[in-house]
Structure formats: C-alpha cells, structure tokens
Design a protein around this motif. Sequence first.
Motif, short mmCIF file in Angstrom:
data_model
loop_
_atom_site.label_atom_id
_atom_site.label_comp_id
_atom_site.label_asym_id
_atom_site.label_seq_id
_atom_site.Cartn_x
_atom_site.Cartn_y
_atom_site.Cartn_z
N TYR A 63 0.83 -1.21 0.00
CA TYR A 63 0.00 0.00 0.00
C TYR A 63 0.86 1.25 0.00
CZ TYR A 63 -2.60 3.88 2.09
OH TYR A 63 -3.13 5.11 2.36
N THR A 67 0.44 7.26 -3.52
CA THR A 67 -0.28 6.89 -4.75
C THR A 67 -1.78 6.94 -4.54
OG1 THR A 67 1.57 5.44 -5.34
CG2 THR A 67 -0.49 5.13 -6.53
N THR A 68 -2.23 6.49 -3.37
CA THR A 68 -3.67 6.50 -3.08
C THR A 68 -4.20 7.92 -2.97
OG1 THR A 68 -3.51 4.37 -1.93
CG2 THR A 68 -5.40 5.77 -1.39
N GLN A 72 -6.97 9.85 -5.65
CA GLN A 72 -8.32 10.33 -5.30
C GLN A 72 -8.37 11.81 -4.96
OE1 GLN A 72 -9.83 8.35 -1.82
NE2 GLN A 72 -8.45 9.42 -0.44
N LEU A 77 -9.91 8.78 3.69
CA LEU A 77 -10.51 7.63 3.02
C LEU A 77 -11.95 7.46 3.47
CD1 LEU A 77 -7.58 5.07 3.52
CD2 LEU A 77 -7.99 6.55 1.53
N SER A 81 -13.18 5.02 -1.99
CA SER A 81 -11.72 5.14 -2.06
C SER A 81 -11.10 3.84 -2.58
CB SER A 81 -11.13 5.45 -0.68
OG SER A 81 -11.50 6.73 -0.23
N LEU A 83 -7.62 1.85 -2.68
CA LEU A 83 -6.32 1.79 -2.02
C LEU A 83 -5.33 1.14 -2.97
CD1 LEU A 83 -7.53 0.65 1.52
CD2 LEU A 83 -7.59 2.92 0.46
N ARG A 84 -4.29 1.87 -3.32
CA ARG A 84 -3.35 1.45 -4.36
C ARG A 84 -1.98 1.11 -3.78
NH1 ARG A 84 -5.44 3.06 -9.41
NH2 ARG A 84 -7.26 4.44 -9.22
N GLU A 90 -4.44 -1.55 -8.08
CA GLU A 90 -5.57 -1.43 -7.17
C GLU A 90 -5.64 -2.67 -6.28
OE1 GLU A 90 -9.08 -0.71 -9.46
OE2 GLU A 90 -8.37 1.22 -10.21
N GLU A 93 -10.93 -1.75 -2.48
CA GLU A 93 -11.90 -0.66 -2.61
C GLU A 93 -12.76 -0.61 -1.36
OE1 GLU A 93 -15.71 0.90 -5.27
OE2 GLU A 93 -14.76 -1.02 -5.74
N THR A 104 -4.86 8.85 6.79
CA THR A 104 -3.78 8.28 5.99
C THR A 104 -2.42 8.86 6.35
OG1 THR A 104 -4.05 9.99 4.29
CG2 THR A 104 -5.29 7.95 3.99
#
Length: 216
Positions: A63, A67-68, A72, A77, A81, A83-84, A90, A93, A104
């Motif tokens: 994770y 990037t996440t 978005q 979150l 959302s 989560l990447r 991915e 979700e 975060t």
Amino acid sequence: MSVITNKINSRKVENAVYDYSLPAGDGWMYELLPGQVLRIVDEEGNQAADTLFYDAEKPEDHYSALTTIAGQKNVYLTTGSILRAESGKELIEIVADTVGRHDTLGGACSAQSNTVRYAHDRLHMHNCRDNFMNQLAKHGENYTKRDLAPNINFFMNVPLTPEGGLSFEDGISGPGHYVEMKARCRTKVLISNCPQLNNPCSGFNPTPIRLLIWDQ
C-alpha cells in the motif's frame, strides 16, 4: 474528490466465512482472495486500527499512501476510495463506511515515536510497529522491516491544521461503526489494533475490533 455519502451495507454476520475479535493491542495478518469483503468493526468506539495492505503475489508492492492520495485527490478515506500499491495497482476498494473519514497521515506508533511525542519513560510501551514486525515475521521470509510503509489508521481522527500540521484528536467513530472493503486482487492485510495509551485516538482505553469476511 468530494466526500462520498456514507454507505451502510446489508451483509449479514451469520453469512460471514470468518469472524474474529482482535484484542486491544494485538496484531493480525490474513490473505483476502479477489472479491472477498473484509469488515472492520469498532466494537466499543474510539479505537484505531492501524492497517497495511500487500499484493500477495508480489509482497514488495505494498500500500502506498502517496499513490492512493494522489489518485483520489483527498487525504482521507471513505466509501469509494481505491487503495493502491506503490506500482499503482488497485488492491482494495472501500465499499461501505459508517464513519465517513479515515486517516492516511498519522502513521503508526513506535517505541521511538512514543519517546519523541510523549516522554522517554514511554520507550517500553507496547506499540503498533512492534505488532507489525511480529506479524510479518510469522508470515514468512518474504517480509522484512523494509516492507513497513506509512499505514492507514481506520477510525482515527487526525485532522490537518491550518498551518499544514497534524493534530491527534478524539475519535469520531462509535460503538459498532465499521468500514468495509473489497479485495481487487489477492491481498494480504496487516492490522495492529492500536495499544496507544498516550493520546486520545482511542480514548486512552484501547478496545477490541471485530473482523468479518464474506466471499462476496
């Protein structure tokens, strides 16, 4: 990204294929299969669930908060959302959320951060980083301390200040509130049910969280 209206899901507890109460201060690691849904329940309210995700097929691709957040365009979150991983893949979700906002940026407590934030006599206190390391050690040689990354704090309230800093505040969750997420691929989930006694993120009283999994 605008904040998405909270969504409550209708999945029934009796249909879950996994149901576990994680005691306050303990760690947990589990592999979700594609399409499986994990619900994390804040059983008594004001708890913080420090969480990381890993691509099970490529453990070094974990994770990524950066990037996440970039994907978005929001530092918090909630429902919708994605989560990447660091690669942009991915992993998860969020499909339901009765709280509305999850942190975060606050990171995980550690022996070192406890001394910096609070006092040197807190060095011995149990912490999330140690929980993470213990769980990674139990799950094979593919994981090392290099695989620890900035984590998500589900249920934790860490608002940004006008000056761009962080403020650890009372939680905004309550008894029975939950966040629910669906795996986009084979994903390892790593959780430390935060033992933090030094700030109000868990009301100075860490409590259990409940973990439920459905096949879809």
